[in-house]
Design a protein around this motif. Structure first.
Motif, short mmCIF file in Angstrom:
data_model
loop_
_atom_site.label_atom_id
_atom_site.label_comp_id
_atom_site.label_asym_id
_atom_site.label_seq_id
_atom_site.Cartn_x
_atom_site.Cartn_y
_atom_site.Cartn_z
N SER A 100 0.84 -1.19 0.00
CA SER A 100 0.00 0.00 0.00
C SER A 100 0.88 1.25 0.00
CB SER A 100 -0.90 -0.01 1.23
OG SER A 100 -1.42 1.27 1.47
N GLU A 103 0.27 3.38 3.17
CA GLU A 103 0.89 2.91 4.42
C GLU A 103 2.40 3.14 4.43
OE1 GLU A 103 -0.35 -1.11 5.16
OE2 GLU A 103 -2.40 -0.52 5.59
N ILE A 106 3.03 6.80 5.11
CA ILE A 106 2.81 7.13 6.52
C ILE A 106 4.02 6.68 7.34
CG2 ILE A 106 1.45 6.55 8.57
CD1 ILE A 106 -1.02 6.46 6.75
N LEU A 107 4.53 5.48 7.06
CA LEU A 107 5.71 4.99 7.78
C LEU A 107 6.93 5.86 7.50
CD1 LEU A 107 5.36 1.11 7.32
CD2 LEU A 107 4.94 2.43 9.40
N ARG A 129 -6.89 1.53 16.16
CA ARG A 129 -6.40 2.38 15.09
C ARG A 129 -5.78 3.63 15.73
NH1 ARG A 129 -10.86 3.36 13.00
NH2 ARG A 129 -10.88 1.61 11.57
N LEU A 135 1.29 8.87 12.47
CA LEU A 135 0.94 7.51 12.03
C LEU A 135 -0.57 7.30 12.00
CD1 LEU A 135 3.66 5.52 14.04
CD2 LEU A 135 3.75 6.26 11.66
N LEU A 138 -3.17 4.06 10.76
CA LEU A 138 -2.63 2.71 10.79
C LEU A 138 -3.31 1.91 11.90
CD1 LEU A 138 1.19 3.26 10.22
CD2 LEU A 138 -0.58 2.72 8.54
N GLU A 139 -3.53 0.63 11.63
CA GLU A 139 -4.18 -0.26 12.60
C GLU A 139 -3.20 -1.31 13.07
OE1 GLU A 139 -7.75 -2.02 11.13
OE2 GLU A 139 -8.55 -0.11 10.43
N GLY A 140 -3.37 -1.73 14.32
CA GLY A 140 -2.51 -2.77 14.85
C GLY A 140 -3.10 -3.40 16.09
N LEU A 153 2.27 -2.88 14.80
CA LEU A 153 1.89 -2.77 13.39
C LEU A 153 2.57 -3.89 12.62
CD1 LEU A 153 2.47 1.09 13.03
CD2 LEU A 153 0.33 -0.08 13.60
#
Length: 196
Positions: A100, A103, A106-107, A129, A135, A138-140, A153
């Motif tokens: 993605s 993503e 964002i990282l 989230r 960040l 992002l979900e983790g 993550l």
């Protein structure tokens, strides 16, 4: 757009791909690719290492051991694969699979603003989230260690995870998958109560 010889010019799209490297060759691969003009992302974290002579030093190590990320077109794959230290582009069924773009961006922007540590691959647990900060989105999986809250993550394609140090008020339970994510709310509520 038609070319003079009747062929059609194609404007190839760039995508982010995970690059699998020889162990401990990530930084060399990054240098080789940069000299070739390839956009590469090698997330690093700082750890303190203690040597046999009792001296300590801060060392920058890859956050995802054995992996780097490249932003390339399909035409650039061969050149990347010929880079010393590169084993393959990560994919499914022998075909490189793009990551993605959102993503990875964002990282790239947010990782250096947070304390981040490598973490064993983790896919199951109380999900949340990140709702604010660099960040956001992002979900983790929410975990606790040493009475501190972290969100793990995971990049499923390479089966690697990182733990981001975070505060409870920066998290929200996942709403898209209520069966898997609703259980994060009790942890978040407890953390908020402890802070007040």
């Amino acid at each position: 757009m038609p070319m003079p010889d009747g062929s059609v010019s194609v404007n190839p799209e760039r995508h982010w791909y995970a690059l699998y490297t020889f162990s401990n060759h990530e930084k060399r691969v990054e240098q080789h690719l940069q000299t070739r003009g390839v956009e590469v992302f090698l997330p690093l974290c700082t750890v303190v290492r203690r040597w046999k002579n009792r001296t300590t030093a801060k060392v920058h190590i890859p956050l995802f051991a054995g992996y780097a990320f490249v932003h390339i077109t399909a035409f650039e794959r061969v050149g990347v694969l010929e880079t010393p230290g590169v084993l393959s582009l990560v994919g499914v069924a022998g075909k490189p699979t793009p990551l993605s773009d959102r993503e990875i961006e964002i990282l790239r922007v947010g990782l250096h603003l947070r304390r981040v540590d490598p973490h064993p691959y983790l896919k199951v647990g109380d999900r949340a989230r990140i709702r604010s900060g660099p960040l956001a989105g992002l979900e983790g999986v929410v975990v606790r260690k040493d009475d501190r809250l972290r969100i793990v993550l995971s990049l499923d394609l390479i089966m690697r995870s990182i733990a981001v140090h975070i505060e409870a008020d920066e998290l929200e339970p996942c709403s898209e998958r209520p069966m898997r994510c609703a259980s994060a709310e009790p942890i978040l509520a407890e953390r908020r109560a402890l802070r007040n």
